[in-house]
Each structure stands twice: as C-alpha cells, then as structure tokens.
Design an enzyme around this catalytic site. Structure first.
Site, short mmCIF file in Angstrom:
data_model
loop_
_atom_site.label_atom_id
_atom_site.label_comp_id
_atom_site.label_asym_id
_atom_site.label_seq_id
_atom_site.Cartn_x
_atom_site.Cartn_y
_atom_site.Cartn_z
N HIS A 143 -2.99 -6.47 -7.15
CA HIS A 143 -4.43 -5.87 -7.28
C HIS A 143 -4.43 -4.56 -6.16
CE1 HIS A 143 -8.64 -5.74 -5.73
NE2 HIS A 143 -8.92 -6.63 -6.87
N ASP A 220 -1.04 -12.36 -0.23
CA ASP A 220 -2.35 -12.13 -0.51
C ASP A 220 -2.73 -13.02 -1.65
OD1 ASP A 220 -4.82 -11.39 -2.13
OD2 ASP A 220 -3.89 -9.66 -3.13
N GLN A 223 -6.43 -15.03 -4.98
CA GLN A 223 -6.62 -15.70 -6.01
C GLN A 223 -6.05 -17.25 -5.89
OE1 GLN A 223 -8.59 -15.25 -8.67
NE2 GLN A 223 -8.90 -12.92 -8.11
N LYS A 246 -14.45 -16.24 -3.13
CA LYS A 246 -13.69 -16.41 -4.46
C LYS A 246 -13.42 -18.02 -4.43
CE LYS A 246 -11.56 -12.03 -5.13
NZ LYS A 246 -11.92 -11.50 -6.55
N CYS A 384 -8.82 -4.06 -11.54
CA CYS A 384 -8.19 -3.52 -10.18
C CYS A 384 -6.72 -3.94 -10.19
CB CYS A 384 -8.97 -4.15 -8.95
SG CYS A 384 -10.81 -3.79 -8.96
#
Ligand code: PMP
Length: 430
Positions: A143, A220, A223, A246, A384
């Site tokens: 991302h 990261d 998600q 999220k 993104c």
C-alpha cells in the site's frame, strides 16, 4: 485466542448480548445498525470492508458512553472524571496488548492509524540510523502507506528503497527476497495481507529469513488484524501496525506495536504535551514508554471505541471469524469465476477476504457505479497500490472485500449486479 475473562473491564456493560464464541451470523449482523440501511432503495450489500468496516452497537455505544459519562483529558487531572477517562484509555491499551499477544503494555503506542505508525518508525527509527547506500526492503504489493514514508526517508538519508517482486498469482517470490537480503539491508517492511490482492504473505518465514541477517521487520497489519489472529511474539516481528477503523473501531486511531528495546532506543519525532517529564528552554526529558510517542491529546474516545471493538471480536472469536470469512471468500471466488469475462487479479494459494477483479466488458469505475445503483458497495480504482496495478498491467480493478457480517445474499446481489453490468455493456443478457 485470549479469553474475555482475562480482559480488563470498564464501563460495566457487556461486549454483546451474544454468547461467547457465537456463530449466529444473522444475530451478529443485526449488531451493525448500518447494515440494515438501504442504498438506492435496495438492501445494502456492503462489500468494501478493506476500505473501512461498519461498527457494531457496542462500539457506537461505548463512544457515546465515554462522551456522556467519562469525558476528560487523560493523565492530567487529579479529579475523578479525569481518572475515569485515563482508566478507560489505559484499559484499551491492555486489550490491545492481549489482542496482539504483546509481552508488555508499554509496547503499545496509540497513533492515528497504520499510516502514522509507519511514518513514526520511518522518522524515529530510520532517520537517525540509516546512511547513504543502506537499504530498506519492501514488496511489490505494498500500500502507498508502506512505500511513501520510506521514499521520504530515503530522500532524507540517502538510503535506497529495494522492492521484492511478486509472481503472477500475486505472491512474493521468496528466492528473490532471500537474494535481496544483505548487510546493507537495514529494515524490511511488509504487508501481512495485501489490500489490493488479498494475498496473505508468509511473514513468519520472511521474518526469520531477515533475522538471520539481524534485520528488523515491520509488518503492516492494516488488513490482517481484522481477519487473522495476530501473535507478535510467535511472529517475532519487530514492529506491527494496524488501524482501528478497519477492525470495527472508530476512525482516527491506530496502533504501533514495537519491541521494547527498539522503542526505548528511538527518539520521538513529534514533540508536545504528555511526551515529556521535564521541559526547560535549554532541553527536555522525554517520558517513558509508551507516552514518549504519544505527543498531544490523543483521540481518547476513539481509543476507548477500539477497545470495545476488540471486546466484541473476542466474543465471536477470531478463529470463528477467520473460518467464516474463508467460507465467504471461497463461495464468492467460485461464483464470480462463472461470470463471463471476469478475471480475478490475485490468486495466491494463501488468500483472505479480498477479491480484486476486472471485467472484459466494463471499466472498474463503471462496474462500481452500476453496482451502486443495485445497492452493492464495492471499491474501484488503484486501491492506494498503484505499483500493483502496473505489475498486473491494469489501470484499476474492482474490489469486493468481505467481513464476517456479510452473507451469501450480499454475494448473490454482487453477482446479479455484475450480470447486469455485462448485459448493459455487451447488449447480451446473461
Ligand atoms: N496498509 C494497508 C495494507 C491498507 O490497506 C491501508 C488502508 N487501505 C493502510 C496501510 C493505511 O491505513 P490507514 O489509512 O488507516 O492509515
């Protein structure tokens, strides 16, 4: 999985009326008031969960409860209300520590989101350390939030950004990763689960490969955190980041986990209130962890809401959530493949919760516009992750992303909408 009885309590109302480990998915869906709304007079099929998730009553109520009964600034007042606010804020930190299986609560830092967490590591860890010619290694599926902060850092320090390629299924090519690790590599930064492809990366293996070179790894988890159980100790990652919005919590809050020895050795990159113990015009002394990195008034109500979101997930159980979402993903993949001219971008063996696709008959923006008229909310664009679009030679994709609260009807509504797109653009009914 942690047990809810281990969790610190606050506000004295239950996380949910659901029993522990509930898999009553219809009842669970009813906990999300927005999902009962209509879009263009059709039932709303909300399939843009990778962009942000809807909020259960528990989260909405906890934020309202905070503002009604507990609102004050934290760590500052000696009066009762400020102590309540501080308690609620710090209870949330404990909940996140349990959720991530972090060894210490001091390793949990509140930030605005995954993006800010990555920028924090770039500026506080990377900027004083990295030298010209040293390397930061990311993957080709990142991302923009896990690309641009490193590019800024490279401009500031003269370090170089290196990129591990991915194969046609959208999986990192591990031999290329191995070959890119060397004595110049100073940090690896990887997405745990790709927002554009749905790939779940073999991060545990990749971390141990990096550690063999004594290279720290940032994951990261924007998600991954909502869909997979996260155990930072089992992964042995050095930094882990995720965003509250999220994972069914409020916007404007996120988390950075970092190993204590690394965080201790880092200078803060933002100065202000709460992050100091003493200030004079000549110099200042910084506060201890985690407050050293929490300059200024934080999104206190948002943090409390994030704690409530994790309480709620704990009632359902992350294993139940992963299993349910895998079933939805498998079903959706199967029915979407039957649509004429539809191609799924991202077919990794290990995938979760996200399907990116293109349709021969229509541009992704046209797909999402027609679907919107049918009550189906999906995302179209580059997500993104422009380099992913370049890698797969597409300008954009349409993306359906699932949560445990979605159901077969949502997927059927998506399929019917896509058949309509095909018939509008080809003139053939299917
Ligand atoms: N990384 C990934 C993989 C993401 O999907 C996102 C959000 N789309 C981010 C980072 C950034 O999250 P936020 O905008 O909440 O900071």
């Amino acid at each position: 999985m942690f047990s809810s009885s281990l969790l610190p309590e606050h506000n004295n109302f239950p996380a949910s009326s659901l029993p522990l480990n509930s898999t009553d998915w219809s009842a669970i869906r009813r906990d999300f008031p927005l999902l009962a709304e209509k879009a263009h007079n059709k039932p709303l099929a909300y399939l843009d969960n990778a962009a942000t998730t809807q909020k259960p009553n528990r989260v909405i109520d906890s934020v309202a409860h905070f503002y009604r009964f507990d609102n004050a600034n934290v760590h500052r007042g000696v009066y009762q209300l400020s102590e309540h606010a501080t308690q609620a804020y710090e209870d949330a930190r404990d909940k996140i520590q349990y959720f991530l299986h972090a060894p210490l609560r001091e390793e949990i830092i509140f930030v605005r989101g995954a993006t800010e967490a990555i920028n924090l590591v770039a500026q506080s860890y990377g900027r004083p350390r990295f030298k010209p010619g040293e390397q930061i290694l990311i993957s080709a599926m990142e991302h923009h939030s896990n690309i641009v902060p490193w590019q800024i850092l490279c401009k500031q320090t003269g370090a170089q950004l290196k990129v591990v390629p991915i194969n046609d299924r959208g999986e990192i090519i591990l031999e290329r990763y191995q070959a890119l690790l060397n004595e110049k590599t100073k940090l690896v930064a990887l997405s745990h689960l790709s927002n554009a492809l749905g790939t779940v990366n073999p991060v545990k293996q990749m971390i141990s490969m990096a550690h063999a070179w004594e290279i720290p790894v940032l994951l990261d988890g924007a998600q991954a955190a909502p869909h997979l159980g996260i155990d930072v100790q089992a992964l042995d990652c050095d930094f882990y980041t995720f965003s509250s919005h999220k994972i069914y919590g409020p916007t404007g809050v996120g988390v950075l986990y970092g190993k204590q020895n690394l965080l201790d050795a880092m200078e803060p990159y933002q100065g202000g209130g709460d992050m100091i113990t003493r200030v004079s015009f000549e110099s200042s002394d910084y506060n201890c962890l985690p407050y050293k990195f929490e300059a200024g008034t934080q999104n206190i109500a948002g943090v409390v809401g994030l704690g409530a979101a994790l309480d709620y997930l704990n009632v359902i159980g992350i294993d139940n959530i992963s299993q349910r979402e895998q079933q939805l993903l498998d079903y959706a993949s199967e029915v979407l493949r039957q649509i004429e001219g539809l191609h799924i971008i991202g077919t990794a063996k290990d995938k979760a919760s996200i399907i990116s696709f293109v349709l021969d008959s229509a541009h992704p923006h046209d797909i999402s516009t027609i679907l919107d008229q049918q009550g189906v909310a999906i995302r179209s664009g580059h997500h993104c992750a422009m380099p992913v679009m370049t890698r797969f030679n597409v300008a954009a994709t349409a993306r359906a992303s699932f949560s445990f609260y979605n159901n077969k009807s949502d997927i059927e509504q998506l399929v019917q909408g896509l058949r309509l797109v095909n018939s509008v653009f080809t003139g053939k009914s299917s």
